[in-house]
Design a protein around this motif. Structure first.
Motif, PDB file in Angstrom:
ATOM      1  N   ASP A   1       8.154  -7.225 -12.932  1.00  2.07           N
ATOM      2  CA  ASP A   1       8.444  -6.350 -11.817  1.00  2.07           C
ATOM      3  C   ASP A   1       9.718  -6.796 -11.163  1.00  2.07           C
ATOM      4  N   GLU A   2      11.029  -6.127 -11.436  1.00  2.00           N
ATOM      5  CA  GLU A   2      11.943  -6.358 -11.002  1.00  2.00           C
ATOM      6  C   GLU A   2      12.301  -7.970 -11.382  1.00  2.00           C
ATOM      7  N   PRO A   3      12.174  -8.618 -12.414  1.00  2.53           N
ATOM      8  CA  PRO A   3      12.282 -10.039 -12.627  1.00  2.53           C
ATOM      9  C   PRO A   3      13.698 -10.866 -12.495  1.00  2.53           C
TER      10      PRO A   3
ATOM     11  N   GLY B   1      13.911   4.121 -12.196  1.00  3.71           N
ATOM     12  CA  GLY B   1      13.845   5.262 -11.223  1.00  3.71           C
ATOM     13  C   GLY B   1      14.284   4.905  -9.633  1.00  3.71           C
ATOM     14  N   ALA B   2      14.520   5.667  -8.819  1.00  5.97           N
ATOM     15  CA  ALA B   2      14.983   5.392  -7.480  1.00  5.97           C
ATOM     16  C   ALA B   2      13.850   4.512  -6.656  1.00  5.97           C
ATOM     17  N   SER B   3      14.354   3.869  -5.679  1.00  9.72           N
ATOM     18  CA  SER B   3      13.411   3.232  -4.753  1.00  9.72           C
ATOM     19  C   SER B   3      12.357   4.279  -4.249  1.00  9.72           C
ATOM     20  N   GLY B   4      10.816   3.688  -4.318  1.00 15.38           N
ATOM     21  CA  GLY B   4       9.901   4.610  -3.833  1.00 15.38           C
ATOM     22  C   GLY B   4       9.530   5.485  -4.976  1.00 15.38           C
ATOM     23  N   ALA B   5       9.908   5.519  -6.183  1.00 19.34           N
ATOM     24  CA  ALA B   5       9.601   6.645  -7.146  1.00 19.34           C
ATOM     25  C   ALA B   5       8.137   6.219  -7.805  1.00 19.34           C
ATOM     26  N   GLY B   6       7.717   5.009  -7.595  1.00 21.25           N
ATOM     27  CA  GLY B   6       6.298   4.613  -7.880  1.00 21.25           C
ATOM     28  C   GLY B   6       6.563   3.541  -9.104  1.00 21.25           C
ATOM     29  N   LYS B   7       7.562   2.965  -9.795  1.00 20.70           N
ATOM     30  CA  LYS B   7       7.604   2.099 -10.770  1.00 20.70           C
ATOM     31  C   LYS B   7       6.544   1.103 -10.558  1.00 20.70           C
ATOM     32  N   SER B   8       6.555   0.397  -9.444  1.00 18.48           N
ATOM     33  CA  SER B   8       5.749  -0.966  -9.320  1.00 18.48           C
ATOM     34  C   SER B   8       4.272  -0.530  -9.213  1.00 18.48           C
ATOM     35  N   THR B   9       3.973   0.572  -8.459  1.00 18.63           N
ATOM     36  CA  THR B   9       2.670   1.041  -8.640  1.00 18.63           C
ATOM     37  C   THR B   9       2.182   1.226 -10.003  1.00 18.63           C
ATOM     38  N   LEU B  10       2.949   2.011 -10.643  1.00 15.36           N
ATOM     39  CA  LEU B  10       2.674   2.245 -12.189  1.00 15.36           C
ATOM     40  C   LEU B  10       2.286   0.922 -12.945  1.00 15.36           C
ATOM     41  N   LEU B  11       3.501  -0.001 -12.961  1.00 20.80           N
ATOM     42  CA  LEU B  11       3.058  -1.372 -13.456  1.00 20.80           C
ATOM     43  C   LEU B  11       1.873  -2.020 -13.300  1.00 20.80           C
ATOM     44  N   ARG B  12       1.554  -2.051 -11.675  1.00 23.58           N
ATOM     45  CA  ARG B  12       0.321  -2.537 -11.317  1.00 23.58           C
ATOM     46  C   ARG B  12      -0.991  -1.959 -11.881  1.00 23.58           C
ATOM     47  N   LEU B  13      -0.588  -0.672 -12.171  1.00 27.82           N
ATOM     48  CA  LEU B  13      -1.911   0.082 -12.671  1.00 27.82           C
ATOM     49  C   LEU B  13      -2.161  -0.166 -14.260  1.00 27.82           C
TER      50      LEU B  13
ATOM     51  N   LEU C   1      -2.391  11.017   3.277  1.00 28.17           N
ATOM     52  CA  LEU C   1      -2.484  10.658   1.847  1.00 28.17           C
ATOM     53  C   LEU C   1      -1.171  10.972   1.161  1.00 28.17           C
ATOM     54  N   PHE C   2      -0.716   9.625   0.541  1.00 27.68           N
ATOM     55  CA  PHE C   2       0.484   9.737  -0.276  1.00 27.68           C
ATOM     56  C   PHE C   2       0.226   9.599  -1.754  1.00 27.68           C
ATOM     57  N   HIS C   3       0.810  10.620  -2.501  1.00 27.51           N
ATOM     58  CA  HIS C   3       0.568  10.585  -4.075  1.00 27.51           C
ATOM     59  C   HIS C   3       1.354   9.778  -4.594  1.00 27.51           C
ATOM     60  N   ALA C   4       1.542   8.452  -4.960  1.00 19.40           N
ATOM     61  CA  ALA C   4       2.600   7.723  -5.402  1.00 19.40           C
ATOM     62  C   ALA C   4       2.627   7.717  -7.027  1.00 19.40           C
ATOM     63  N   VAL C   5       1.464   8.079  -7.551  1.00 21.60           N
ATOM     64  CA  VAL C   5       1.792   8.197  -9.011  1.00 21.60           C
ATOM     65  C   VAL C   5       0.848   9.531  -9.377  1.00 21.60           C
TER      66      VAL C   5
ATOM     67  N   HIS D   1      -3.232   7.590  -5.192  1.00 21.03           N
ATOM     68  CA  HIS D   1      -2.956   7.745  -3.684  1.00 21.03           C
ATOM     69  C   HIS D   1      -3.036   6.592  -2.867  1.00 21.03           C
ATOM     70  N   TYR D   2      -1.951   6.623  -1.853  1.00 19.77           N
ATOM     71  CA  TYR D   2      -2.331   5.620  -0.821  1.00 19.77           C
ATOM     72  C   TYR D   2      -2.667   6.310   0.546  1.00 19.77           C
ATOM     73  N   THR D   3      -3.319   5.828   1.561  1.00 19.73           N
ATOM     74  CA  THR D   3      -3.460   6.146   2.493  1.00 19.73           C
ATOM     75  C   THR D   3      -2.592   5.688   3.621  1.00 19.73           C
ATOM     76  N   THR D   4      -1.896   6.488   4.256  1.00 20.46           N
ATOM     77  CA  THR D   4      -0.707   6.219   5.189  1.00 20.46           C
ATOM     78  C   THR D   4      -1.016   6.770   6.614  1.00 20.46           C
ATOM     79  N   SER D   5      -0.145   6.307   7.382  1.00 26.05           N
ATOM     80  CA  SER D   5      -0.259   6.849   8.986  1.00 26.05           C
ATOM     81  C   SER D   5      -0.050   8.146   8.966  1.00 26.05           C
TER      82      SER D   5
HETATM   83  N1  LIG Z   1      -0.200  -0.162  -0.591  1.00 23.38           N
HETATM   84  C1  LIG Z   1       0.516   0.817  -0.463  1.00 23.38           C
HETATM   85  N2  LIG Z   1       0.294   1.480   0.760  1.00 23.38           N
HETATM   86  C2  LIG Z   1       0.799   2.560   0.846  1.00 23.38           C
HETATM   87  N3  LIG Z   1       1.908   3.076   0.436  1.00 23.38           N
HETATM   88  C3  LIG Z   1       2.379   2.533  -0.680  1.00 23.38           C
HETATM   89  C4  LIG Z   1       1.601   1.161  -1.040  1.00 23.38           C
HETATM   90  N4  LIG Z   1       2.385   0.661  -2.136  1.00 23.38           N
HETATM   91  C5  LIG Z   1       3.414   1.458  -2.387  1.00 23.38           C
HETATM   92  N5  LIG Z   1       3.242   2.657  -1.333  1.00 23.38           N
HETATM   93  C6  LIG Z   1       4.261   3.788  -1.499  1.00 23.38           C
HETATM   94  O1  LIG Z   1       4.333   4.214  -2.819  1.00 23.38           O
HETATM   95  C7  LIG Z   1       5.461   4.709  -3.005  1.00 23.38           C
HETATM   96  C8  LIG Z   1       6.171   3.990  -4.318  1.00 23.38           C
HETATM   97  O2  LIG Z   1       5.878   2.596  -4.226  1.00 23.38           O
HETATM   98  P1  LIG Z   1       6.618   1.654  -5.553  1.00 23.38           P
HETATM   99  O3  LIG Z   1       6.761   0.285  -5.023  1.00 23.38           O
HETATM  100  O4  LIG Z   1       5.627   1.791  -6.707  1.00 23.38           O
HETATM  101  O5  LIG Z   1       7.874   2.141  -5.896  1.00 23.38           O
HETATM  102  P2  LIG Z   1       8.968   1.373  -6.612  1.00 23.38           P
HETATM  103  O6  LIG Z   1       9.582   2.792  -7.367  1.00 23.38           O
HETATM  104  O7  LIG Z   1       8.655   0.251  -7.254  1.00 23.38           O
HETATM  105  O8  LIG Z   1      10.041   1.349  -5.374  1.00 23.38           O
HETATM  106  P3  LIG Z   1      11.237   0.031  -5.365  1.00 23.38           P
HETATM  107  O9  LIG Z   1      12.017   0.144  -6.259  1.00 23.38           O
HETATM  108  O10 LIG Z   1      11.626   0.069  -3.854  1.00 23.38           O
HETATM  109  O11 LIG Z   1      10.191  -1.219  -5.361  1.00 23.38           O
HETATM  110  C9  LIG Z   1       6.498   4.113  -1.938  1.00 23.38           C
HETATM  111  O12 LIG Z   1       6.836   5.174  -1.169  1.00 23.38           O
HETATM  112  C10 LIG Z   1       5.580   3.090  -1.130  1.00 23.38           C
HETATM  113  O13 LIG Z   1       6.124   3.309   0.135  1.00 23.38           O
END
Ligand SMILES: Nc1ncnc2c1ncn2[C@@H]1O[C@H](COP(=O)(O)OP(=O)(O)OP(=O)(O)O)[C@@H](O)[C@H]1O
Length: 241
Positions: free
Chosen positions: A165-167, A38-50, A17-21, A10-14
């Protein structure tokens, strides 16, 4: 090789709480090249960094090479991360260090002696075809050359896994093909397991053995990719899970 078990982030946003993965379980097998799409914002980069616990999961486990990274103290985690290299869309090179200085950085952090360091930097630059650029600075290089330096740096500590990550997202089609060729060699010759986040299905068709699709923080599917054939378009398919 990499096992994610019921991982949540989860991320804390304004706006709260946002459930990213969301409850993702995934197994990346030794020796594969695994795409994450996956589409932009789907959580791909977050999954990789996990996968190397650059992002710590709120729940769930991340096991790499049989070691649970989520249960390790920071010092052991830093050591375990040496076997997990990472590269990024925008290279993340250190601009006031030469090419060889950049590649030497992870070896310095690992306490490798100077003589061994110099030899390893030379080997890594040779592997990515940049031995003649050792004394240049990042600003003097093209995008493809910068990504090769980043790859050489990621290889310095002989990782078992390379997270990408998107190399190729900032690169033209020919340079993309060259970089994918380097990644394929790293997989085949060095036996490195690769995970690659991309929005480009051509990247998946070109080098991936399996592909996972993310949507709104969920893992939708993991599928085999048909063996790539030069000059052909090959559909991802054959669901196996
Ligand atoms: N540090 C953070 N704080 C708050 N929200 C975050 C943070 N990192 C990512 N997010 C949010 O989590 C969601 C998933 O982000 P992530 O970068 O994993 O997506 P993605 O699929 O890799 O997207 P993209 O293709 O645009 O890079 C997005 O809505 C993003 O705004």
């Amino acid at each position: 090789m990499i096992k994610l078990h019921q991982v949540n982030k989860h991320y804390t946003t304004s706006s709260g709480l946002f459930h990213a993965v969301q409850s993702v379980s995934l197994q990346v097998e030794e020796g594969e090249i695994h795409g994450i799409i996956g589409a932009s914002g789907a959580g791909k980069s977050t999954l990789l960094r996990l996968m190397n616990v650059l992002e710590r999961p709120d729940e769930g486990n991340v096991v790499v090479n049989g070691e649970d990274l989520t249960r390790m103290p920071e010092k052991r985690l830093r050591e375990a991360r040496r076997s997990i290299g990472m590269i990024f869309q925008h290279y993340h090179l250190v601009h006031n260090r030469s090419v060889s200085g950049n590649v030497a950085m992870p070896l310095e952090l690992a306490g490798v002696a100077k003589k061994e360091r110099v030899e390893r930097v030379r080997e890594c630059l040779q592997f990515v075809g940049l031995a003649d650029k050792a004394e240049q600075y990042p600003a003097q290089l093209s995008g493809g050359q910068k990504q090769r330096v980043a790859i050489a740096r990621a290889l310095a500590n002989r990782p078992a896994v390379l997270l990408c990550d998107e190399p190729t997202s900032a690169l033209d089609p020919q340079t993309t093909a060259d970089i994918l060729g380097v990644l394929r060699e790293i997989n085949r010759e060095l036996g490195v397991t690769i995970v690659i986040v991309t929005h480009d299905m051509d990247v998946v068709r070109n080098i991936c053995t399996r592909v996972s699709e993310m949507r709104d923080g969920h893992l939708l599917s993991t599928k085999h990719v048909a063996a790539p054939m030069v000059g052909s378009t090959v559909e991802a398919g054959d669901a196996d899970e």
